[in-house]
Design a protein around this motif. Sequence first.
Motif, PDB file in Angstrom:
ATOM      1  N   VAL A 122       0.989  -1.319  -0.095  1.00 22.61           N
ATOM      2  CA  VAL A 122       0.301  -0.140   0.014  1.00 22.61           C
ATOM      3  C   VAL A 122       0.825   1.312   0.117  1.00 22.61           C
ATOM      4  O   VAL A 122       0.373   2.341  -0.190  1.00 22.61           O
ATOM      5  N   HIS A 123       2.125   0.953   0.449  1.00 22.35           N
ATOM      6  CA  HIS A 123       3.296   2.299   0.460  1.00 22.35           C
ATOM      7  C   HIS A 123       3.873   2.464  -1.035  1.00 22.35           C
ATOM      8  O   HIS A 123       4.582   3.341  -1.079  1.00 22.35           O
ATOM      9  N   GLY A 124       3.633   1.545  -1.832  1.00 25.98           N
ATOM     10  CA  GLY A 124       4.372   1.684  -3.020  1.00 25.98           C
ATOM     11  C   GLY A 124       5.520   0.790  -3.042  1.00 25.98           C
ATOM     12  O   GLY A 124       6.403   0.448  -4.313  1.00 25.98           O
ATOM     13  N   TYR A 170       8.393   4.226 -11.351  1.00 27.49           N
ATOM     14  CA  TYR A 170       7.377   3.140 -11.230  1.00 27.49           C
ATOM     15  C   TYR A 170       6.636   3.328  -9.814  1.00 27.49           C
ATOM     16  O   TYR A 170       7.303   3.070  -8.966  1.00 27.49           O
ATOM     17  N   ASP A 171       5.231   3.014  -9.733  1.00 25.69           N
ATOM     18  CA  ASP A 171       4.569   2.843  -8.913  1.00 25.69           C
ATOM     19  C   ASP A 171       3.575   1.756  -9.183  1.00 25.69           C
ATOM     20  O   ASP A 171       2.728   1.842 -10.075  1.00 25.69           O
ATOM     21  N   PRO A 172       3.553   0.588  -8.197  1.00 25.43           N
ATOM     22  CA  PRO A 172       2.614  -0.462  -8.642  1.00 25.43           C
ATOM     23  C   PRO A 172       1.390  -0.202  -8.384  1.00 25.43           C
ATOM     24  O   PRO A 172       0.293  -0.834  -9.060  1.00 25.43           O
ATOM     25  N   ARG A 173       0.672   0.693  -7.537  1.00 23.12           N
ATOM     26  CA  ARG A 173      -0.496   1.049  -7.328  1.00 23.12           C
ATOM     27  C   ARG A 173      -1.705   1.320  -8.448  1.00 23.12           C
ATOM     28  O   ARG A 173      -2.632   1.127  -8.359  1.00 23.12           O
ATOM     29  N   PRO A 174      -0.988   2.225  -9.330  1.00 23.39           N
ATOM     30  CA  PRO A 174      -1.912   2.555 -10.506  1.00 23.39           C
ATOM     31  C   PRO A 174      -2.148   1.350 -11.450  1.00 23.39           C
ATOM     32  O   PRO A 174      -2.695   1.399 -12.447  1.00 23.39           O
ATOM     33  N   ARG A 175      -1.062   0.266 -11.238  1.00 22.66           N
ATOM     34  CA  ARG A 175      -1.090  -0.676 -12.534  1.00 22.66           C
ATOM     35  C   ARG A 175      -2.109  -1.423 -12.495  1.00 22.66           C
ATOM     36  O   ARG A 175      -2.963  -1.769 -11.595  1.00 22.66           O
ATOM     37  N   PRO A 176      -2.674  -2.005 -13.595  1.00 23.68           N
ATOM     38  CA  PRO A 176      -3.864  -2.753 -13.885  1.00 23.68           C
ATOM     39  C   PRO A 176      -3.691  -4.000 -12.872  1.00 23.68           C
ATOM     40  O   PRO A 176      -5.063  -4.405 -12.777  1.00 23.68           O
ATOM     41  N   LYS A 185     -11.078  -5.352  -3.609  1.00 29.92           N
ATOM     42  CA  LYS A 185     -10.609  -6.010  -2.247  1.00 29.92           C
ATOM     43  C   LYS A 185     -11.202  -7.638  -2.371  1.00 29.92           C
ATOM     44  O   LYS A 185     -11.483  -8.606  -1.651  1.00 29.92           O
ATOM     45  N   LYS A 186     -11.241  -7.908  -3.796  1.00 29.36           N
ATOM     46  CA  LYS A 186     -11.476  -9.396  -4.371  1.00 29.36           C
ATOM     47  C   LYS A 186     -10.489  -9.901  -5.276  1.00 29.36           C
ATOM     48  O   LYS A 186     -10.083  -9.087  -5.932  1.00 29.36           O
ATOM     49  N   PRO A 187     -10.193 -10.995  -5.305  1.00 28.86           N
ATOM     50  CA  PRO A 187      -9.129 -11.791  -6.247  1.00 28.86           C
ATOM     51  C   PRO A 187      -9.959 -11.556  -7.688  1.00 28.86           C
ATOM     52  O   PRO A 187     -11.105 -11.658  -7.826  1.00 28.86           O
ATOM     53  N   ALA A 188      -9.020 -11.541  -8.600  1.00 36.00           N
ATOM     54  CA  ALA A 188      -9.753 -11.201  -9.940  1.00 36.00           C
ATOM     55  C   ALA A 188      -8.706 -11.365 -11.067  1.00 36.00           C
ATOM     56  O   ALA A 188      -7.423 -11.096 -10.676  1.00 36.00           O
ATOM     57  N   TRP A 189      -8.936 -11.850 -12.339  1.00 34.93           N
ATOM     58  CA  TRP A 189      -8.170 -11.583 -13.516  1.00 34.93           C
ATOM     59  C   TRP A 189      -8.196 -10.468 -13.978  1.00 34.93           C
ATOM     60  O   TRP A 189      -9.198  -9.803 -14.260  1.00 34.93           O
ATOM     61  N   THR A 190      -6.998  -9.876 -14.517  1.00 30.87           N
ATOM     62  CA  THR A 190      -6.805  -8.554 -15.091  1.00 30.87           C
ATOM     63  C   THR A 190      -7.140  -8.830 -16.535  1.00 30.87           C
ATOM     64  O   THR A 190      -7.046  -9.813 -17.052  1.00 30.87           O
ATOM     65  N   ALA A 191      -7.523  -7.593 -17.155  1.00 32.37           N
ATOM     66  CA  ALA A 191      -7.427  -7.623 -18.622  1.00 32.37           C
ATOM     67  C   ALA A 191      -6.011  -7.612 -19.171  1.00 32.37           C
ATOM     68  O   ALA A 191      -5.027  -7.419 -18.196  1.00 32.37           O
ATOM     69  N   ALA A 192      -5.714  -7.932 -20.153  1.00 32.24           N
ATOM     70  CA  ALA A 192      -4.317  -8.137 -20.997  1.00 32.24           C
ATOM     71  C   ALA A 192      -3.684  -6.704 -20.829  1.00 32.24           C
ATOM     72  O   ALA A 192      -4.309  -5.757 -20.990  1.00 32.24           O
ATOM     73  N   TYR A 193      -2.587  -6.555 -20.119  1.00 32.21           N
ATOM     74  CA  TYR A 193      -1.946  -5.319 -20.418  1.00 32.21           C
ATOM     75  C   TYR A 193      -0.645  -5.302 -20.731  1.00 32.21           C
ATOM     76  O   TYR A 193       0.118  -6.520 -20.671  1.00 32.21           O
ATOM     77  N   GLN A 194       0.383  -4.154 -21.245  1.00 32.17           N
ATOM     78  CA  GLN A 194       1.846  -4.573 -21.372  1.00 32.17           C
ATOM     79  C   GLN A 194       2.627  -4.562 -19.913  1.00 32.17           C
ATOM     80  O   GLN A 194       2.434  -3.541 -19.204  1.00 32.17           O
ATOM     81  N   ASP A 195       3.549  -5.183 -20.130  1.00 31.94           N
ATOM     82  CA  ASP A 195       4.541  -5.185 -18.862  1.00 31.94           C
ATOM     83  C   ASP A 195       5.749  -4.377 -19.008  1.00 31.94           C
ATOM     84  O   ASP A 195       6.037  -3.773 -20.084  1.00 31.94           O
ATOM     85  N   TYR A 196       6.529  -4.315 -17.876  1.00 33.01           N
ATOM     86  CA  TYR A 196       7.781  -3.219 -17.752  1.00 33.01           C
ATOM     87  C   TYR A 196       8.903  -4.009 -18.271  1.00 33.01           C
ATOM     88  O   TYR A 196      10.068  -3.355 -18.214  1.00 33.01           O
ATOM     89  N   THR A 274      -0.263   4.876 -16.713  1.00 33.69           N
ATOM     90  CA  THR A 274      -1.397   5.209 -16.856  1.00 33.69           C
ATOM     91  C   THR A 274      -2.362   4.319 -17.478  1.00 33.69           C
ATOM     92  O   THR A 274      -3.504   4.503 -17.781  1.00 33.69           O
ATOM     93  N   GLN A 275      -1.765   3.140 -18.127  1.00 36.02           N
ATOM     94  CA  GLN A 275      -2.303   2.262 -18.858  1.00 36.02           C
ATOM     95  C   GLN A 275      -3.309   1.071 -18.354  1.00 36.02           C
ATOM     96  O   GLN A 275      -2.976   0.625 -17.162  1.00 36.02           O
ATOM     97  N   GLU A 276      -4.542   1.168 -18.565  1.00 33.96           N
ATOM     98  CA  GLU A 276      -5.505   0.125 -18.081  1.00 33.96           C
ATOM     99  C   GLU A 276      -5.490  -1.440 -18.685  1.00 33.96           C
ATOM    100  O   GLU A 276      -5.638  -2.365 -18.137  1.00 33.96           O
ATOM    101  N   SER A 277      -5.274  -1.196 -20.055  1.00 29.21           N
ATOM    102  CA  SER A 277      -5.335  -2.638 -20.860  1.00 29.21           C
ATOM    103  C   SER A 277      -4.462  -2.315 -21.840  1.00 29.21           C
ATOM    104  O   SER A 277      -4.488  -1.226 -22.561  1.00 29.21           O
ATOM    105  N   ALA A 278      -3.980  -3.476 -22.447  1.00 30.06           N
ATOM    106  CA  ALA A 278      -3.200  -3.387 -23.629  1.00 30.06           C
ATOM    107  C   ALA A 278      -4.166  -3.550 -24.830  1.00 30.06           C
ATOM    108  O   ALA A 278      -5.143  -3.708 -25.099  1.00 30.06           O
ATOM    109  N   LYS A 279      -3.626  -2.843 -25.993  1.00 31.40           N
ATOM    110  CA  LYS A 279      -4.367  -2.907 -27.225  1.00 31.40           C
ATOM    111  C   LYS A 279      -3.986  -4.166 -28.104  1.00 31.40           C
ATOM    112  O   LYS A 279      -3.063  -4.403 -28.040  1.00 31.40           O
ATOM    113  N   LEU A 280      -4.938  -4.896 -28.141  1.00 33.04           N
ATOM    114  CA  LEU A 280      -4.943  -6.442 -28.592  1.00 33.04           C
ATOM    115  C   LEU A 280      -5.539  -6.515 -29.788  1.00 33.04           C
ATOM    116  O   LEU A 280      -6.246  -5.618 -30.230  1.00 33.04           O
TER     117      LEU A 280
END
Length: 863
Positions: A122-124, A170-176, A185-196, A274-280
């Motif tokens: 939570v602190h980054g 780099y801050d993990p908290r805005p990442r998809p 606060k629930k487990p979930a699968w993310t949409a596809a996104y581009q990695d670092y 600021t990316q929420e999902s990758a363009k597929l």
Amino acid sequence: MELEKLRLHGRVSLQFAVTATFIIMLVLTLGAIITLQMRNQSKMLKDLSRKVISAEVAAVRSDLNVFLRAPALANRMVAVLMSEQYSPSDQDLSKFEMPFAHILAEVFPDQKQLSLISFGSVHGEYIAISREILTNQFSLLLKDKRTNYYLNFYKGLQSSDPILNQFSHYDPRPRPWYAPVAKSKKPAWTAAYQDYDAVQGITVSFSSPLYDRSMNFIGVVASDIKLDNFDGYLRASPNLGNGAIYIVGDNNELISHSSLEIPLPRTPLLVLPTQESAKLLKPVDSANDMIKKSATLLFEKNIKDFEFDLNGEKIYGRVSPVADNNGLNWRIVILIPERDLLGTLKKDMLVTLLIVLSIGLFAALVAWKIIASITKPILLAAQTAKLLAKQEWQPAIAGGLQLKETKLLANAFDEMSNALSCSFEQLNYRIRHDHITGLLSREGLLEEMLEIVKKSPEMRWDALFLIGLDNYRSIHDSIGYEQGEELLCAIVNNLKQHLPQQALFARVAETEFVICVPVDFNVVRLDDLINKYLDSFSQSFHLQYDEVLITGSLGVVCASFNHIELIDHLRNASMALSKAKDKGPISYEVFQGSMAEQSTQKIHLIAELNAAIEKNEFRVYFQPVVRLSDSKVIGAEALVRWQSGQRGLVAPGVFIPLAEESGLILPIGHWVLRESCRQIAERLKNGWASDFDVHVNVSVRQLIQSDFYQKLEAILQEFSLSPHNLTLEITESILIEDSNVIATLISRIRLLGVSIAIDDFGTGYSSMSYLHQFAFDCLKIDQSFVSRFLDNHKSEAIVSAIIRLAGGFDVPLVAEGVETLEQAQRLHELGCQRAQGYYFGRPAPLEEWPEGWCGSGQSGPLS
């Protein structure tokens, strides 16, 4: 001479006539062959494509489940580690470097699709272990106090190793993979996104919220899967051939695919935070023509099997959903071209037909003088085509002058026959045998009997066993398709150990197996067989991943029969099996002639019962409910009667169970409820006491209907009947069916103002737990206690206890079946407030009630 020419004018020569006739016959013959071949080929291709696609879907789903299971398991392991050792005040994540590396490298060494496991606080702060796909080398990614809050990519697994790359913002908290889970606060699968990472590949993550021992949210743990990994698996599928396999997400974007596609431009690293999902890539933009053509079909959400033409070739496809409770909602699409199913058969057939046509034309031009000899083989070729249509695969062309051309014609048909023979033999085997267990199917059992009878015309069988699995469907739903098949094979192997010699064993339905016992099988051995078959279900079955206990029941027909009587014996065995299942698990029943008669009577009675609804043959009788203190009629119980035009007055005990079994209880029960409310509402308007209470029985099938409450409310409004004048009687067994659903519905009904009475109390599942859980307004003692309680101290003790129990709950008690003055007096002495029974009055239509009863009178005073 001139006259002869005139006579021949307009007539063709014999040469031309014979040649033209030959050509016409050849064209007609080839046309018939092609038509029959195309029709049979089309049917064969459809059946074959469905089987091939089903196998491919099962394989892809199985491997996809393996791919997707690893991230969830990795998350749980990291969650245990972090919740035990991590503190929100930690700004140094060094103690997690080796555990993280151990989880990815040691626990999941072969799960190469698992490319990264990570934790963001939570602190980054951020720590992750990454896997390099080609070399299977592991490296550390770290952002904490020691890195000055830079994201460092290390060459090895320790922070002391050389730094390969570094990011300052780099801050993990805005990442998809972090932000949505941190919010929900629930487990979930993310949409596809581009990695670092260096590859900057497209990733999907399974993310889980993380809590410390005090249940404070401390961050998110995620496990990544590179989509390119699954692309490689799809391309390596052994059954891919010239087809295509791809997976699409919610937005019809390609998650994974077997085709080689031009990669889309990657998002610059500075934009990634600021990316929420990758363009597929979308299927419609695919470089693969089959995928592109199928794209338009995916907009129909419920599509399953489909086919389309592409460049003159038929393409067969299937869409299969893949979903879970964590936001995963993908669809697998399998595409198989016609050439993968036919191979070179279609080309060979075309070449063969061209050869045949060429030979025929050549013969017509050069062999007209011996046309009489050549005609016979050609006519036989036409007969061969008819034999092919009848699936007689070994024709022989003979007779006449055997020239080279006619010999080639014979060989061409033989090749065609052999090719079709192989295909249809395989198809016939699949029809005759169950594809899971390898046993005979229902059709295969009959054909096997026919073949045996052809060899031994006097052959008969002495007994037939029909084995039915009692709880297979619920077990199958819990253990899955693959283990469900494994369980069936294990059951079959157990039963095979007890098969007599020459017995026939078949799977005739999803959960039913048939064993036909040969002649001269004595009764003692028959009883022994029954016990062995039932004993085979007494122990659990050990599967690959689970241990399962499944039960079975047995229907037996002990009568000699042959292949002609098989269908009748299967029907009789089914009746016996139904009787056995009524007894409970691991039971058997031997067929008796009376079962068929009972079954026929039941069918006729159900048909009459259905017709009775349309003919309005049902009547409502009312039995008075009396207050014991002053014998005043304060209410009535509504009881349904069937005034059949054929049978007269039918007792409720005869038709109510059938109505429950057939589902007719729903329209009948609705009619009784509506008619009872209508009649009582009319009497209340005509001056009956305003507190008169009508009791109506409600079955469990009525109560669990989703629209029951709405129908009840509509009936009360239709007749302007106050809810306080209506009591619904339910039996104890209803309360056990689905306690949460029933409890909610009962609460809604009581809030409406309708009272709830528990009927036949003491005869079913009497339990203080449900009396505490469910709200009710009245108890009714079953008449079986009341009828003998004066002569039986135990029955009187039970009645007295129930009366005290009702008093403790502060609800009135109604005693059913009161037939004598002594019973009424004793019940009153014990504290029972209300009663009903023949002593006070028999059930009767309201118009036949005595004037003294009508809502305010007495049924007869107690003395």
